[in-house]
Design a protein around this motif. Structure first.
Motif, PDB file in Angstrom:
ATOM      1  N   TRP A 218      49.911  43.738  43.308  1.00 15.27           N
ATOM      2  CA  TRP A 218      50.900  43.294  42.333  1.00 15.27           C
ATOM      3  C   TRP A 218      50.592  43.947  40.988  1.00 15.27           C
ATOM      4  O   TRP A 218      49.565  44.601  40.818  1.00 15.27           O
ATOM      5  N   GLY A 219      51.485  43.770  40.022  1.00 14.75           N
ATOM      6  CA  GLY A 219      51.236  44.295  38.690  1.00 14.75           C
ATOM      7  C   GLY A 219      52.524  44.676  37.984  1.00 14.75           C
ATOM      8  O   GLY A 219      53.606  44.166  38.296  1.00 14.75           O
ATOM      9  N   ARG A 220      52.389  45.596  37.035  1.00 18.45           N
ATOM     10  CA  ARG A 220      53.523  46.072  36.245  1.00 18.45           C
ATOM     11  C   ARG A 220      53.557  47.590  36.272  1.00 18.45           C
ATOM     12  O   ARG A 220      52.533  48.237  36.484  1.00 18.45           O
ATOM     13  N   ASP A 221      54.717  48.123  36.025  1.00 17.10           N
ATOM     14  CA  ASP A 221      54.908  49.570  35.989  1.00 17.10           C
ATOM     15  C   ASP A 221      54.442  50.100  34.632  1.00 17.10           C
ATOM     16  O   ASP A 221      54.971  49.692  33.595  1.00 17.10           O
ATOM     17  N   ASN A 433      37.340  37.455  48.064  1.00 18.07           N
ATOM     18  CA  ASN A 433      37.615  38.861  48.331  1.00 18.07           C
ATOM     19  C   ASN A 433      38.579  39.483  47.321  1.00 18.07           C
ATOM     20  O   ASN A 433      39.413  38.798  46.735  1.00 18.07           O
ATOM     21  N   VAL A 434      38.444  40.794  47.182  1.00 17.31           N
ATOM     22  CA  VAL A 434      39.327  41.565  46.302  1.00 17.31           C
ATOM     23  C   VAL A 434      40.019  42.624  47.145  1.00 17.31           C
ATOM     24  O   VAL A 434      39.416  43.634  47.510  1.00 17.31           O
ATOM     25  N   GLN A 435      41.286  42.386  47.472  1.00 17.06           N
ATOM     26  CA  GLN A 435      42.006  43.319  48.346  1.00 17.06           C
ATOM     27  C   GLN A 435      42.563  44.516  47.577  1.00 17.06           C
ATOM     28  O   GLN A 435      42.660  45.607  48.123  1.00 17.06           O
ATOM     29  N   SER A 436      42.973  44.319  46.321  1.00 16.57           N
ATOM     30  CA  SER A 436      43.452  45.450  45.520  1.00 16.57           C
ATOM     31  C   SER A 436      43.170  45.182  44.049  1.00 16.57           C
ATOM     32  O   SER A 436      43.114  44.032  43.605  1.00 16.57           O
ATOM     33  N   LEU A 437      42.990  46.285  43.320  1.00 16.24           N
ATOM     34  CA  LEU A 437      42.644  46.199  41.899  1.00 16.24           C
ATOM     35  C   LEU A 437      43.197  47.438  41.213  1.00 16.24           C
ATOM     36  O   LEU A 437      42.945  48.564  41.668  1.00 16.24           O
ATOM     37  N   ASN A 438      43.958  47.243  40.135  1.00 12.95           N
ATOM     38  CA  ASN A 438      44.541  48.398  39.455  1.00 12.95           C
ATOM     39  C   ASN A 438      44.682  48.137  37.959  1.00 12.95           C
ATOM     40  O   ASN A 438      44.969  47.018  37.523  1.00 12.95           O
ATOM     41  N   TYR A 447      44.965  44.234  37.226  1.00 12.57           N
ATOM     42  CA  TYR A 447      45.723  43.347  38.101  1.00 12.57           C
ATOM     43  C   TYR A 447      45.036  43.295  39.469  1.00 12.57           C
ATOM     44  O   TYR A 447      44.881  44.325  40.130  1.00 12.57           O
ATOM     45  N   MET A 448      44.634  42.088  39.860  1.00  8.76           N
ATOM     46  CA  MET A 448      43.876  41.886  41.095  1.00  8.76           C
ATOM     47  C   MET A 448      44.677  41.040  42.085  1.00  8.76           C
ATOM     48  O   MET A 448      45.316  40.059  41.704  1.00  8.76           O
ATOM     49  N   TYR A 449      44.617  41.444  43.352  1.00  9.58           N
ATOM     50  CA  TYR A 449      45.157  40.631  44.442  1.00  9.58           C
ATOM     51  C   TYR A 449      43.964  40.142  45.242  1.00  9.58           C
ATOM     52  O   TYR A 449      43.208  40.940  45.810  1.00  9.58           O
ATOM     53  N   SER A 450      43.771  38.823  45.294  1.00  9.59           N
ATOM     54  CA  SER A 450      42.560  38.257  45.876  1.00  9.59           C
ATOM     55  C   SER A 450      42.899  37.082  46.780  1.00  9.59           C
ATOM     56  O   SER A 450      43.222  35.989  46.291  1.00  9.59           O
ATOM     57  N   ASP A 451      42.838  37.311  48.102  1.00  7.15           N
ATOM     58  CA  ASP A 451      43.068  36.233  49.069  1.00  7.15           C
ATOM     59  C   ASP A 451      44.354  35.456  48.785  1.00  7.15           C
ATOM     60  O   ASP A 451      44.345  34.225  48.683  1.00  7.15           O
ATOM     61  N   SER A 452      45.446  36.154  48.611  1.00  9.43           N
ATOM     62  CA  SER A 452      46.785  35.592  48.347  1.00  9.43           C
ATOM     63  C   SER A 452      47.014  35.207  46.893  1.00  9.43           C
ATOM     64  O   SER A 452      48.135  34.871  46.507  1.00  9.43           O
ATOM     65  N   TYR A 453      45.983  35.233  46.061  1.00  9.19           N
ATOM     66  CA  TYR A 453      46.137  34.894  44.650  1.00  9.19           C
ATOM     67  C   TYR A 453      46.305  36.168  43.825  1.00  9.19           C
ATOM     68  O   TYR A 453      45.738  37.216  44.144  1.00  9.19           O
ATOM     69  N   VAL A 454      47.100  36.067  42.759  1.00 12.03           N
ATOM     70  CA  VAL A 454      47.282  37.203  41.851  1.00 12.03           C
ATOM     71  C   VAL A 454      46.648  36.843  40.504  1.00 12.03           C
ATOM     72  O   VAL A 454      46.932  35.798  39.928  1.00 12.03           O
ATOM     73  N   LEU A 455      45.760  37.719  40.042  1.00  7.84           N
ATOM     74  CA  LEU A 455      44.999  37.473  38.827  1.00  7.84           C
ATOM     75  C   LEU A 455      45.144  38.652  37.886  1.00  7.84           C
ATOM     76  O   LEU A 455      45.354  39.799  38.318  1.00  7.84           O
ATOM     77  N   ALA A 456      44.992  38.381  36.586  1.00  4.37           N
ATOM     78  CA  ALA A 456      45.050  39.434  35.575  1.00  4.37           C
ATOM     79  C   ALA A 456      43.854  39.291  34.649  1.00  4.37           C
ATOM     80  O   ALA A 456      43.440  38.185  34.288  1.00  4.37           O
ATOM     81  N   TYR A 457      43.274  40.431  34.257  1.00  2.99           N
ATOM     82  CA  TYR A 457      42.095  40.458  33.407  1.00  2.99           C
ATOM     83  C   TYR A 457      42.343  41.373  32.206  1.00  2.99           C
ATOM     84  O   TYR A 457      42.997  42.414  32.330  1.00  2.99           O
TER      85      TYR A 457
END
Length: 462
Positions: A218-221, A433-438, A447-457
């Protein structure tokens, strides 16, 4: 001499006549009567003050306040749910149970406080909205009455000119690239410096899918299309945690929280098939989705507007779960090819047998046709990292520490070729777990996708 005497005589006669005319001239006065209504200047001033008052009352902080409260409430409810689950499993009926119940009691009090704040904010905003709507109706009526005094159509023509200028501006904007991140002509030449810290998460929610799909992105363009500056995208791997055939879009962060989708953009007819998204490491850039093509060592670019797909092969790249991201306890399936964005564009992170399973980094040239630019070999073994991301032309690698922490431990500078394995920057996690990070250079967020949760740092540079 005779002529001169005659001219003198004529001049004398003319002067005598002018004096006589001036003595008999009288001053004339004209009475000006306004047959129309008097212009209501007082009403105009009232309209101006009303418009100023509306502008001062409604601020962006007030509009976003309810979003922040909803986010906090959602996070607190999830936290409470987790604590209750732990209590049910581990309650010993003694000291542990008493302490856990006290913690839950405190959390409930905080949640109730958030409910009160949310209700208060909602009531205030509803009242403000109603008052503002009434004022706008009044202002519109007053302006329509004032426009009747514009008998020479000056105001009307000014409004036409404004519309023409606005249309011209929109036309110029469409012909150019919309809001872009800082342009870095040389990867690695970063105006911010190197990565200093990662703080957060500033958001932690599940999507409208709930916990059904643990893999995704997930994330933004970073380079959004016109009108999509505030939009978010979501790609959930809905087929075996491996494949996806559509992108879900949200018009705002509030819409993402509430699960109000702006619609799905279909990439492929089904899963798995040609052009299917394979693996969770997809990114959006320039209104196009970049991802690992189905059953292929290639990068796919799906144009969100034209609905077309173009591809470029990654020479000798491992794929189909040959070299995925891993930690000691598990590997993240089908993460062979990791797509990333930064200030300079799009990158592909993968590995090859020729580089002994170590990470290979390639610049993906996106202007015009899809091609590969320069490629770098690194000494970071792919299976020792849990994920990677790019920032200012520097490749960063993360690794698993424990269920609560991830660590940015590695960096590779594409300009100097310098590698480091000792960064030691911790990232707080809410899931294992961290499935994707961008990284998004536009807002400097991870923007992190972690075990169905979406997180932002929030990312900080030195």
């Amino acid at each position: 001499m005779a002529l001169q005497a005659a001219a003198t005589a004529v001049t004398a006669v003319l002067l005598t006549m002018l004096i006589q005319v001036s003595e008999t001239t009288e001053t004339c006065f004209c009475e000006l009567r306004n047959l129309g209504n008097t212009f209501p200047d007082e009403k105009l001033q009232n309209v101006k003050s009303g418009a100023t008052s509306c502008t001062q009352k409604i601020t962006s902080e007030q509009i976003s306040e309810i979003d922040v409260l909803l986010d906090q409430l959602h996070y607190r409810l999830l936290q409470l749910e987790g604590d209750i689950r732990v209590l049910e499993i581990e309650d010993d009926g003694d000291l542990f149970g008493a302490i856990s119940l006290r913690i839950i009691e405190i959390e409930l009090a905080e949640i109730m406080d958030l409910f009160v704040k949310l209700n208060t904010t909602n009531t205030v905003q509803q009242r403000l909205s109603a008052n503002t709507a009434a004022q706008l109706v009044n202002l519109k009526s007053e302006m329509e009455l004032l426009e009747k005094f514009d008998r020479t159509k000056v105001v009307l023509e000014k409004e036409k000119n404004k519309r023409l200028k606005r249309d011209l501006k929109d036309c110029e904007a469409k012909s150019e690239v919309t809001i872009a991140p800082p342009t870095i002509t040389v990867p690695g030449n970063c105006p911010y410096g190197h990565l200093l810290n990662v703080t957060g998460p500033t958001s932690y929610i599940t999507t409208q899918y709930g916990t059904s799909y643990p893999y995704g992105a997930w994330g933004r363009d970073p380079k959004p299309a016109l009108g999509k500056e505030d939009w978010y995208f979501l790609v959930a791997l809905t087929s075996s945690s491996v494949y996806a055939n559509y992108v879900r879009e949200y018009s705002s962060y509030s819409a993402l929280i509430l699960g109000v989708s702006a619609g799905d953009v279909t990439i492929a007819s089904s899963n798995p098939t040609t052009n299917t998204v394979q693996g969770p490491n997809a990114v959006l850039y320039g209104d196009a989705l970049y991802y690992n093509c189905y059953n292929s060592p290639s990068v796919c670019r799906f144009n969100m507007s034209a609905r077309t797909v173009s591809t470029v092969a990654l020479p000798a790249a491992a794929y189909n779960n040959k070299f995925s991201f891993c930690h000691l306890e598990a590997c993240y399936i089908y993460t062979d090819i990791d797509m990333a964005t930064d200030e300079s564009g799009v990158w592909a992170v993968y590995s090859t047998p020729q580089n002994f399973g170590n990470v290979v980094l390639s610049k993906v040239e996106v202007d015009g046709g899809l091609t590969l630019g320069r490629t770098w070999n690194t000494s970071l073994h792919k299976r020792t990292a849990t994920n990677t991301f790019m920032a200012c032309g520097v490749l960063y690698g993360t690794r698993y520490v424990d269920k609560q922490n991830e660590e940015v431990f590695y960096s590779f500078d594409t300009v100097t070729g310098q590698e480091r394995f000792d960064l030691g920057l911790r990232i707080k996690k809410t899931s294992t777990n961290v499935q994707s990070l961008n990284y998004n250079p536009r807002d400097r967020m991870l923007y992190m996708y972690s075990d169905s949760y979406v997180l932002a740092y929030q990312v900080t540079f030195d």
